[in-house]
Design an enzyme around this catalytic site. Structure first.
Site, PDB file in Angstrom:
ATOM      1  N   HIS A  99     -75.203  55.411 -20.903  1.00 49.99           N
ATOM      2  CA  HIS A  99     -74.463  56.619 -21.261  1.00 49.99           C
ATOM      3  C   HIS A  99     -72.997  56.230 -21.377  1.00 49.99           C
ATOM      4  O   HIS A  99     -72.455  55.545 -20.507  1.00 49.99           O
ATOM      5  CB  HIS A  99     -74.663  57.684 -20.177  1.00 49.99           C
ATOM      6  CG  HIS A  99     -73.676  58.800 -20.268  1.00 49.99           C
ATOM      7  ND1 HIS A  99     -73.447  59.477 -21.452  1.00 49.99           N
ATOM      8  CD2 HIS A  99     -72.838  59.340 -19.348  1.00 49.99           C
ATOM      9  CE1 HIS A  99     -72.509  60.392 -21.233  1.00 49.99           C
ATOM     10  NE2 HIS A  99     -72.127  60.326 -19.984  1.00 49.99           N
TER      11      HIS A  99
ATOM     12  N   ASN B 241     -67.146  60.437 -24.687  1.00 49.09           N
ATOM     13  CA  ASN B 241     -68.332  60.852 -23.927  1.00 49.09           C
ATOM     14  C   ASN B 241     -68.994  62.027 -24.646  1.00 49.09           C
ATOM     15  O   ASN B 241     -68.462  63.138 -24.654  1.00 49.09           O
ATOM     16  CB  ASN B 241     -67.909  61.236 -22.513  1.00 49.09           C
ATOM     17  CG  ASN B 241     -69.082  61.609 -21.614  1.00 49.09           C
ATOM     18  OD1 ASN B 241     -70.179  61.874 -22.108  1.00 49.09           O
ATOM     19  ND2 ASN B 241     -68.844  61.644 -20.324  1.00 49.09           N
TER      20      ASN B 241
ATOM     21  N   CYS C  82     -75.379  64.878 -18.814  1.00 46.01           N
ATOM     22  CA  CYS C  82     -75.294  63.556 -19.460  1.00 46.01           C
ATOM     23  C   CYS C  82     -76.576  62.739 -19.295  1.00 46.01           C
ATOM     24  O   CYS C  82     -76.817  61.799 -20.053  1.00 46.01           O
ATOM     25  CB  CYS C  82     -74.109  62.777 -18.918  1.00 46.01           C
ATOM     26  SG  CYS C  82     -72.542  63.592 -19.178  1.00 46.01           S
TER      27      CYS C  82
HETATM   28  N1  ACO Z   1     -52.990  61.319 -19.598  1.00 43.38           N
HETATM   29  C1  ACO Z   1     -51.999  60.918 -18.807  1.00 43.38           C
HETATM   30  N2  ACO Z   1     -52.050  61.021 -17.461  1.00 43.38           N
HETATM   31  C2  ACO Z   1     -53.144  61.534 -16.915  1.00 43.38           C
HETATM   32  C3  ACO Z   1     -54.237  61.976 -17.698  1.00 43.38           C
HETATM   33  C4  ACO Z   1     -54.119  61.859 -19.103  1.00 43.38           C
HETATM   34  N3  ACO Z   1     -55.095  62.228 -19.942  1.00 43.38           N
HETATM   35  N4  ACO Z   1     -55.202  62.432 -16.881  1.00 43.38           N
HETATM   36  C5  ACO Z   1     -54.755  62.293 -15.617  1.00 43.38           C
HETATM   37  N5  ACO Z   1     -53.509  61.764 -15.645  1.00 43.38           N
HETATM   38  C6  ACO Z   1     -52.660  61.440 -14.530  1.00 43.38           C
HETATM   39  C7  ACO Z   1     -53.023  62.228 -13.287  1.00 43.38           C
HETATM   40  O1  ACO Z   1     -52.418  63.506 -13.332  1.00 43.38           O
HETATM   41  C8  ACO Z   1     -52.449  61.355 -12.202  1.00 43.38           C
HETATM   42  O2  ACO Z   1     -51.065  61.590 -12.130  1.00 43.38           O
HETATM   43  P1  ACO Z   1     -50.322  61.636 -10.694  1.00 43.38           P
HETATM   44  O3  ACO Z   1     -50.547  60.275 -10.106  1.00 43.38           O
HETATM   45  O4  ACO Z   1     -48.927  61.946 -11.062  1.00 43.38           O
HETATM   46  O5  ACO Z   1     -51.038  62.717  -9.928  1.00 43.38           O
HETATM   47  C9  ACO Z   1     -52.658  59.939 -12.742  1.00 43.38           C
HETATM   48  O6  ACO Z   1     -52.860  60.081 -14.157  1.00 43.38           O
HETATM   49  C10 ACO Z   1     -53.853  59.240 -12.138  1.00 43.38           C
HETATM   50  O7  ACO Z   1     -54.961  60.148 -12.144  1.00 43.38           O
HETATM   51  P2  ACO Z   1     -56.349  59.743 -11.601  1.00 43.38           P
HETATM   52  O8  ACO Z   1     -57.278  60.916 -11.757  1.00 43.38           O
HETATM   53  O9  ACO Z   1     -56.207  59.114 -10.250  1.00 43.38           O
HETATM   54  O10 ACO Z   1     -56.726  58.601 -12.632  1.00 43.38           O
HETATM   55  P3  ACO Z   1     -57.968  57.647 -12.597  1.00 43.38           P
HETATM   56  O11 ACO Z   1     -57.506  56.258 -12.641  1.00 43.38           O
HETATM   57  O12 ACO Z   1     -58.975  58.048 -11.541  1.00 43.38           O
HETATM   58  O13 ACO Z   1     -58.613  57.956 -14.014  1.00 43.38           O
HETATM   59  C11 ACO Z   1     -60.489  59.114 -14.939  1.00 43.38           C
HETATM   60  C12 ACO Z   1     -59.122  59.241 -14.307  1.00 43.38           C
HETATM   61  C13 ACO Z   1     -60.330  58.353 -16.257  1.00 43.38           C
HETATM   62  C14 ACO Z   1     -61.053  60.486 -15.242  1.00 43.38           C
HETATM   63  C15 ACO Z   1     -61.410  58.334 -13.986  1.00 43.38           C
HETATM   64  O14 ACO Z   1     -61.405  58.893 -12.716  1.00 43.38           O
HETATM   65  C16 ACO Z   1     -62.815  58.254 -14.476  1.00 43.38           C
HETATM   66  O15 ACO Z   1     -63.084  57.569 -15.433  1.00 43.38           O
HETATM   67  N6  ACO Z   1     -63.741  58.920 -13.818  1.00 43.38           N
HETATM   68  C17 ACO Z   1     -65.102  58.967 -14.266  1.00 43.38           C
HETATM   69  C18 ACO Z   1     -65.306  60.282 -14.793  1.00 43.38           C
HETATM   70  C19 ACO Z   1     -66.047  60.331 -16.069  1.00 43.38           C
HETATM   71  O16 ACO Z   1     -66.043  59.464 -16.908  1.00 43.38           O
HETATM   72  N7  ACO Z   1     -66.730  61.420 -16.203  1.00 43.38           N
HETATM   73  C20 ACO Z   1     -67.455  61.712 -17.350  1.00 43.38           C
HETATM   74  C21 ACO Z   1     -68.511  62.675 -17.015  1.00 43.38           C
HETATM   75  S1  ACO Z   1     -69.613  62.004 -15.846  1.00 43.38           S
HETATM   76  C22 ACO Z   1     -70.361  60.878 -16.616  1.00 43.38           C
HETATM   77  O17 ACO Z   1     -70.581  60.995 -17.762  1.00 43.38           O
HETATM   78  C23 ACO Z   1     -70.742  59.672 -15.844  1.00 43.38           C
END
Ligand code: ACO
Length: 326
Positions: free
Chosen positions: A253, A283, A116
């Site tokens: 980004h 993304n 990225c």
């Molecule tokens: N739909 C519904 N539920 C979901 C989904 C989905 N698509 N994905 C995960 N869940 C569930 C999980 O299974 C979990 O359930 P559980 O509590 O029963 O185990 C619950 O939602 C919470 O999951 P978390 O992973 O804790 O959710 P979080 O609030 O951390 O959000 C996310 C996840 C959106 C990926 C977040 O961590 C994030 O934005 N991280 C940054 C990662 C990113 O953007 N990366 C891109 C590449 S790197 C970059 O470009 C910078």
């Protein structure tokens, strides 16, 4: 003041595949909902390349638009750098394929892989070629078909990414060595290979002989993103000799609206200065910065002469920022 050679952005263009996939479309085959995706990420839709439509096709279309904006033709291009983590082939480089598709003359063409952060890395590398007089008219492109790396059974990743391409034309321009110069003014690039497991693809030609799927520890990536990006922004601003508060537009980004908001809050930035396209593009990895830049130039928000700050973080981990005056 002594005169210096600056790399000036003379044209910007982008391309998104026609096929739009909404959150509701994804919810038909993976257990998710529009509400969950919008609340956690700000993403409402993404564009997916059609079968038979490759990263080089997206890059070529974006490059044509950038060339048109710059008033240049493929015949002018002597350097092509493509930032991509989804090349058409293991080799040759996608940049070479784009060179052929555009009909550019023999010159320099290669890819950069910093996921990225690739576009920020590629700009810095291109700046070196232009500043040394090795390139008179360069295309720097971020282009991705991230949909090809998705495991569509993994709801934690497949909802986050999309396909697209953005391109800039860079040309040498005479500057005075001050922050009033047009062109690239400063950079900060970083990588930390000890964080590989946080965000990676599970295959490759030398290890598994397969393409593999993207895997991510989202929460950890989120925590590193806000801290690392803010660090890079401050370093790039210092290297350019500007204050972060003087920047007209931040072009991050586009990973996740919550990361954009977290970085803005950590740096004390006015949210109205942050260009956000994540709702429509999702993304698109290395393509997201030039895609966002092009959108904000074409809708009239970003104007010639304004000071821009670009920043990114991605797999590696890699992260970085760049300052430029348009
Ligand atoms: N739909 C519904 N539920 C979901 C989904 C989905 N698509 N994905 C995960 N869940 C569930 C999980 O299974 C979990 O359930 P559980 O509590 O029963 O185990 C619950 O939602 C919470 O999951 P978390 O992973 O804790 O959710 P979080 O609030 O951390 O959000 C996310 C996840 C959106 C990926 C977040 O961590 C994030 O934005 N991280 C940054 C990662 C990113 O953007 N990366 C891109 C590449 S790197 C970059 O470009 C910078």
């Amino acid at each position: 003041m002594s005169s210096v050679l600056r790399s000036v952005v003379t044209g910007v263009g982008s391309y998104l595949p026609e096929n739009i996939v909404s959150n509701a479309d994804l919810a038909k085959f993976v257990e998710t909902s529009d509400e969950w995706i919008v609340e956690r990420t700000g993403i409402r839709q993404r564009h997916n390349a059609a079968k038979g439509e490759f990263t080089s096709d997206l890059a070529t279309a974006a490059a044509r638009r950038a060339l048109e904006a710059a008033g240049r033709t493929p015949a002018d291009i002597d350097l092509i750098i493509i930032a991509t983590t989804t090349p058409d082939l293991t080799f040759p480089a996608t940049a070479v394929i784009v060179q052929r598709k555009l009909g550019c003359p023999v010159g320099i063409a290669f890819d950069i892989q910093a996921v990225c952060t690739g576009f920020v890395y590629a700009l810095n590398v291109a700046d070196g070629f232009v500043a040394r007089g090795q390139a008179k008219c360069a295309l720097v492109i971020g282009a991705e078909t991230m949909s090809r790396l998705m495991d569509y059974k993994d709801r934690t990743t497949c909802v986050l990414f999309g396909d697209g391409a953005g391109a800039v034309v860079l040309e040498p321009g005479e500057g005075q060595g001050t922050t009033a110069d047009r062109g690239l003014l400063g950079f900060a690039l970083r990588a930390d290979g000890t964080k590989e497991e946080l965000l990676r693809v599970s295959g490759g030609p030398s290890s598994t002989g397969t393409v593999g799927y993207l895997t991510m520890q989202g929460g950890q990536v989120f925590r590193h993103a806000v801290v690392n990006i803010a660090e890079a922004v401050n370093l790039a601003a210092a290297s350019a000799g500007i204050e972060v508060k003087d920047v007209d537009w931040f072009i991050p980004h586009q990973a996740n609206q919550r990361i954009l908001d977290g970085v803005a809050s950590r740096l004390g930035l006015d949210e109205s200065k942050v260009v956000s396209t994540v709702a429509k593009h999702a993304n698109t990895s290395a393509a997201s910065i030039p895609l966002a830049m092009d959108a904000a130039i074409r809708d009239g928000r970003i104007k010639p002469g304004q000071l821009l700050l670009l920043e990114a973080m991605g797999g590696g981990l890699t992260w970085g920022a760049a300052v430029l005056r348009l």
